[in-house]
Design a protein around this motif. Structure first.
Motif, PDB file in Angstrom:
ATOM      1  N   GLY A 178       0.905  -1.303   0.044  1.00  0.00           N
ATOM      2  CA  GLY A 178      -0.153   0.046   0.022  1.00  0.00           C
ATOM      3  C   GLY A 178       0.841   1.315  -0.011  1.00  0.00           C
ATOM      4  N   PRO A 179       1.636   1.352   1.150  1.00  0.00           N
ATOM      5  CA  PRO A 179       2.713   2.567   1.059  1.00  0.00           C
ATOM      6  C   PRO A 179       3.449   2.863  -0.146  1.00  0.00           C
ATOM      7  CG  PRO A 179       2.759   1.649   3.205  1.00  0.00           C
ATOM      8  CD  PRO A 179       1.862   0.749   2.171  1.00  0.00           C
ATOM      9  N   HIS A 180       4.039   1.816  -0.958  1.00  0.00           N
ATOM     10  CA  HIS A 180       4.709   1.591  -2.157  1.00  0.00           C
ATOM     11  C   HIS A 180       3.945   2.087  -3.100  1.00  0.00           C
ATOM     12  CE1 HIS A 180       7.355   0.529  -5.174  1.00  0.00           C
ATOM     13  NE2 HIS A 180       6.752  -0.192  -5.900  1.00  0.00           N
ATOM     14  N   LEU A 181       2.747   1.844  -3.352  1.00  0.00           N
ATOM     15  CA  LEU A 181       2.031   2.127  -4.487  1.00  0.00           C
ATOM     16  C   LEU A 181       1.582   3.786  -4.287  1.00  0.00           C
ATOM     17  CD1 LEU A 181       0.042  -1.040  -5.375  1.00  0.00           C
ATOM     18  CD2 LEU A 181       1.658  -0.087  -6.442  1.00  0.00           C
ATOM     19  N   GLU A 182       1.291   3.987  -3.124  1.00  0.00           N
ATOM     20  CA  GLU A 182       0.763   5.454  -2.837  1.00  0.00           C
ATOM     21  C   GLU A 182       2.031   6.401  -3.175  1.00  0.00           C
ATOM     22  OE1 GLU A 182      -0.139   5.565   1.358  1.00  0.00           O
ATOM     23  OE2 GLU A 182      -2.234   4.634   1.019  1.00  0.00           O
ATOM     24  N   SER A 183       3.063   6.016  -2.858  1.00  0.00           N
ATOM     25  CA  SER A 183       4.288   6.975  -3.183  1.00  0.00           C
ATOM     26  C   SER A 183       4.489   6.952  -4.969  1.00  0.00           C
ATOM     27  CB  SER A 183       5.708   6.360  -2.842  1.00  0.00           C
ATOM     28  OG  SER A 183       6.042   5.191  -3.415  1.00  0.00           O
ATOM     29  N   LEU A 184       3.727   6.211  -5.648  1.00  0.00           N
ATOM     30  CA  LEU A 184       3.773   6.075  -7.092  1.00  0.00           C
ATOM     31  C   LEU A 184       2.752   6.705  -8.004  1.00  0.00           C
ATOM     32  CD1 LEU A 184       5.854   2.694  -7.867  1.00  0.00           C
ATOM     33  CD2 LEU A 184       6.815   5.033  -8.202  1.00  0.00           C
ATOM     34  N   VAL A 185       1.537   6.833  -7.214  1.00  0.00           N
ATOM     35  CA  VAL A 185       0.454   6.916  -7.905  1.00  0.00           C
ATOM     36  C   VAL A 185       0.442   8.363  -8.616  1.00  0.00           C
ATOM     37  CG1 VAL A 185      -2.010   7.644  -7.424  1.00  0.00           C
ATOM     38  CG2 VAL A 185      -1.207   5.672  -6.264  1.00  0.00           C
ATOM     39  N   MET A 186       0.723   9.387  -7.707  1.00  0.00           N
ATOM     40  CA  MET A 186       0.868  10.960  -8.447  1.00  0.00           C
ATOM     41  C   MET A 186       1.775  10.814  -9.570  1.00  0.00           C
ATOM     42  SD  MET A 186      -0.380  13.617  -5.535  1.00  0.00           S
ATOM     43  CE  MET A 186       1.076  13.509  -4.451  1.00  0.00           C
ATOM     44  N   PRO A 187       3.019  10.563  -9.164  1.00  0.00           N
ATOM     45  CA  PRO A 187       3.911  10.444 -10.412  1.00  0.00           C
ATOM     46  C   PRO A 187       3.604   9.806 -11.458  1.00  0.00           C
ATOM     47  CG  PRO A 187       5.049  10.078  -8.244  1.00  0.00           C
ATOM     48  CD  PRO A 187       3.573   9.974  -7.941  1.00  0.00           C
ATOM     49  N   ALA A 188       2.910   8.516 -11.416  1.00  0.00           N
ATOM     50  CA  ALA A 188       2.522   7.865 -12.548  1.00  0.00           C
ATOM     51  C   ALA A 188       1.352   8.551 -13.318  1.00  0.00           C
ATOM     52  CB  ALA A 188       2.235   6.486 -12.118  1.00  0.00           C
ATOM     53  N   ILE A 189       0.605   9.302 -12.709  1.00  0.00           N
ATOM     54  CA  ILE A 189      -0.619   9.917 -13.496  1.00  0.00           C
ATOM     55  C   ILE A 189       0.184  11.171 -13.899  1.00  0.00           C
ATOM     56  CG2 ILE A 189      -2.502  11.258 -12.912  1.00  0.00           C
ATOM     57  CD1 ILE A 189      -3.337   9.466 -10.480  1.00  0.00           C
ATOM     58  N   ALA A 190       0.900  11.987 -13.407  1.00  0.00           N
ATOM     59  CA  ALA A 190       1.495  13.098 -14.001  1.00  0.00           C
ATOM     60  C   ALA A 190       2.297  12.526 -15.389  1.00  0.00           C
ATOM     61  CB  ALA A 190       2.563  13.650 -13.024  1.00  0.00           C
ATOM     62  N   LEU A 191       2.957  11.502 -15.403  1.00  0.00           N
ATOM     63  CA  LEU A 191       3.872  11.080 -16.238  1.00  0.00           C
ATOM     64  C   LEU A 191       2.817  10.381 -17.644  1.00  0.00           C
ATOM     65  CD1 LEU A 191       6.682  10.554 -17.246  1.00  0.00           C
ATOM     66  CD2 LEU A 191       6.844   8.349 -16.427  1.00  0.00           C
ATOM     67  N   ALA A 192       1.681   9.925 -17.035  1.00  0.00           N
ATOM     68  CA  ALA A 192       0.779   9.357 -18.018  1.00  0.00           C
ATOM     69  C   ALA A 192      -0.162  10.311 -18.828  1.00  0.00           C
ATOM     70  CB  ALA A 192      -0.164   8.395 -17.368  1.00  0.00           C
ATOM     71  N   SER A 193      -0.141  11.569 -18.290  1.00  0.00           N
ATOM     72  CA  SER A 193      -0.995  12.651 -18.685  1.00  0.00           C
ATOM     73  C   SER A 193      -0.983  12.878 -20.369  1.00  0.00           C
ATOM     74  CB  SER A 193      -0.801  13.903 -18.280  1.00  0.00           C
ATOM     75  OG  SER A 193       0.543  14.356 -18.270  1.00  0.00           O
ATOM     76  N   ALA A 194       0.388  13.000 -20.711  1.00  0.00           N
ATOM     77  CA  ALA A 194       0.539  13.427 -22.261  1.00  0.00           C
ATOM     78  C   ALA A 194       0.449  11.900 -23.034  1.00  0.00           C
ATOM     79  CB  ALA A 194       2.114  13.894 -22.436  1.00  0.00           C
ATOM     80  N   SER A 195       0.928  11.017 -22.482  1.00  0.00           N
ATOM     81  CA  SER A 195       0.821   9.496 -23.283  1.00  0.00           C
ATOM     82  C   SER A 195      -0.763   9.343 -23.545  1.00  0.00           C
ATOM     83  CB  SER A 195       1.374   8.314 -22.493  1.00  0.00           C
ATOM     84  OG  SER A 195       2.678   8.820 -22.323  1.00  0.00           O
ATOM     85  N   PHE A 196      -1.590   9.484 -22.456  1.00  0.00           N
ATOM     86  CA  PHE A 196      -2.977   9.279 -22.506  1.00  0.00           C
ATOM     87  C   PHE A 196      -3.621  10.034 -23.800  1.00  0.00           C
ATOM     88  CE2 PHE A 196      -7.075  11.525 -21.396  1.00  0.00           C
ATOM     89  CZ  PHE A 196      -7.912  10.860 -21.862  1.00  0.00           C
ATOM     90  N   ALA A 197      -3.336  11.353 -23.742  1.00  0.00           N
ATOM     91  CA  ALA A 197      -3.900  12.137 -24.831  1.00  0.00           C
ATOM     92  C   ALA A 197      -3.455  11.798 -26.201  1.00  0.00           C
ATOM     93  CB  ALA A 197      -3.437  13.763 -24.423  1.00  0.00           C
ATOM     94  N   LEU A 198      -2.061  11.586 -26.226  1.00  0.00           N
ATOM     95  CA  LEU A 198      -1.770  11.018 -27.647  1.00  0.00           C
ATOM     96  C   LEU A 198      -2.339   9.684 -27.964  1.00  0.00           C
ATOM     97  CD1 LEU A 198       0.186  11.252 -30.226  1.00  0.00           C
ATOM     98  CD2 LEU A 198       1.998   9.974 -28.615  1.00  0.00           C
ATOM     99  N   TYR A 199      -2.323   8.713 -27.201  1.00  0.00           N
ATOM    100  CA  TYR A 199      -2.917   7.447 -27.340  1.00  0.00           C
ATOM    101  C   TYR A 199      -4.516   7.721 -27.742  1.00  0.00           C
ATOM    102  CZ  TYR A 199       1.353   5.652 -25.121  1.00  0.00           C
ATOM    103  OH  TYR A 199       2.469   5.378 -24.877  1.00  0.00           O
ATOM    104  N   GLN A 200      -5.146   8.567 -27.105  1.00  0.00           N
ATOM    105  CA  GLN A 200      -6.696   8.552 -27.454  1.00  0.00           C
ATOM    106  C   GLN A 200      -6.756   9.183 -29.041  1.00  0.00           C
ATOM    107  OE1 GLN A 200      -8.821  11.079 -27.968  1.00  0.00           O
ATOM    108  NE2 GLN A 200     -10.751  10.049 -27.711  1.00  0.00           N
TER     109      GLN A 200
END
Length: 326
Positions: A178-200
């Protein structure tokens, strides 16, 4: 042209690209203005004796070709040199920090694809409707916002205001899932933002084109429901453009992690590269850039292999013939 010949040509092309990448990474330090040894030592420690000793240590007093051959020989044996700051081998630094960056990129791609594929299907199925326009507004807003800005907004909302996730820092699996994934949730979402838009956008465009094909018209004439036609008949042929986009994006994300890892305090390759640049540790920078560039090349080579998995009609020989024809 036989399949074996095509594979051999691809391998030769891959080796040629890796060779060019290695030359450019090696020359990066030699092409910088000024003396690298004097730049590394800075103003206070750049005495003539210290500069001469460091030049000997880095091999800068040897001919350029001899230095490259010595360096590439070490690279082929897994030796990228040692960090000037810590005297730690660069390969050890990469081995320690690469798992953090790889996991961050994987989670970001899972998030991006999990959001982009349903959004693209919904937009293509409901083309030119309010649903399509609403999704397009969401996508273009995300695409026009830099990932570090999204990261800052996530910190302000979910860390400062709500206190749901930690603002920065990294916890390993040994600290708990749980703590491990919590430390990665926001960085992963921020990094995924541009990828999501391009893929869509890519998948939506390919789906709209595929839905106009004759075999889709025939499937609809047989009475198959529109959703089933979209999911079972149109989706798979439309994945080639998305696969290419994923391959290119994953390679570029390795460089994007420099900002995200530094913002969220993650001990990955990106944050280490930023620290090495600030400290003028050119040996470490050289090794990290080489690994990042080689990873980008290998990922795109793997994408070529996936074409045949997505569409069995695209054999290696056929793909190469199409590339030559273009």
């Amino acid at each position: 042209m036989s399949t074996r010949m095509v594979i051999a040509i691809r391998l030769l092309r891959l080796l040629a690209v890796l060779f060019v990448v290695s030359v450019l990474c090696f020359l990066s330090m030699s092409l910088l203005p000024g003396d690298p040894a004097r730049i590394i030592l800075g103003e206070t420690g750049a005495t003539p004796e210290a500069v001469a000793a460091l030049r000997t240590q880095l091999g800068l007093d040897e001919p350029l070709l001899q230095r490259y051959l010595s360096w590439i020989g070490g690279v082929l044996h897994g030796d990228l040199g040692a960090s000037f700051r810590t005297s730690q081998p660069v390969m050890t630094i990469i081995a320690d920090r690469a798992p953090v960056t790889i996991e961050l990129i994987l989670w970001s791609q899972v998030i991006a694809l999990a959001c982009a594929i349903p959004a693209a299907i919904a937009a293509a199925y409901r083309r030119r409707t309010a649903t399509d326009r609403a999704i397009s507004l969401w996508v273009f807003t995300t695409l026009s916002t830099p990932d570090f800005v999204i990261g800052v907004l996530l910190i302000l909302v979910f860390s400062v205001s709500l206190g749901v996730f930690p603002a920065n820092g990294y916890l390993t699996w040994s600290d708990g899932a749980g703590p491990h994934l919590e430390s990665l949730v926001m960085p992963a979402i921020a990094l995924a933002s541009a990828s999501f838009a391009l893929y869509q956008r890519v998948l939506r465009a390919d789906l709209v084109e595929t839905l106009r094909k004759d075999f889709i018209v025939v499937a609809r004439a047989k009475g198959i429901s529109p959703w089933r036609v979209t999911l079972r008949h149109a989706l798979r042929p439309s994945l080639l453009g998305l696969t290419t986009s994923v391959g290119v994006t994953v390679g570029t994300l390795i460089g994007s992690t420099v900002v995200i890892e530094s913002l969220f305090g993650l001990p990955g390759i990106g944050a280490e590269l930023a620290s090495a640049v600030v400290a003028r540790d050119y040996v470490e920078v050289q090794g990290l850039v080489l690994i990042i560039a080689a990873a980008f090349v290998l990922i795109n080579a793997a994408v070529d292999v996936l074409y045949g998995v997505i569409d069995p009609r695209l054999t290696p020989a056929r793909v190469l013939r199409k590339a030559v024809a273009r």
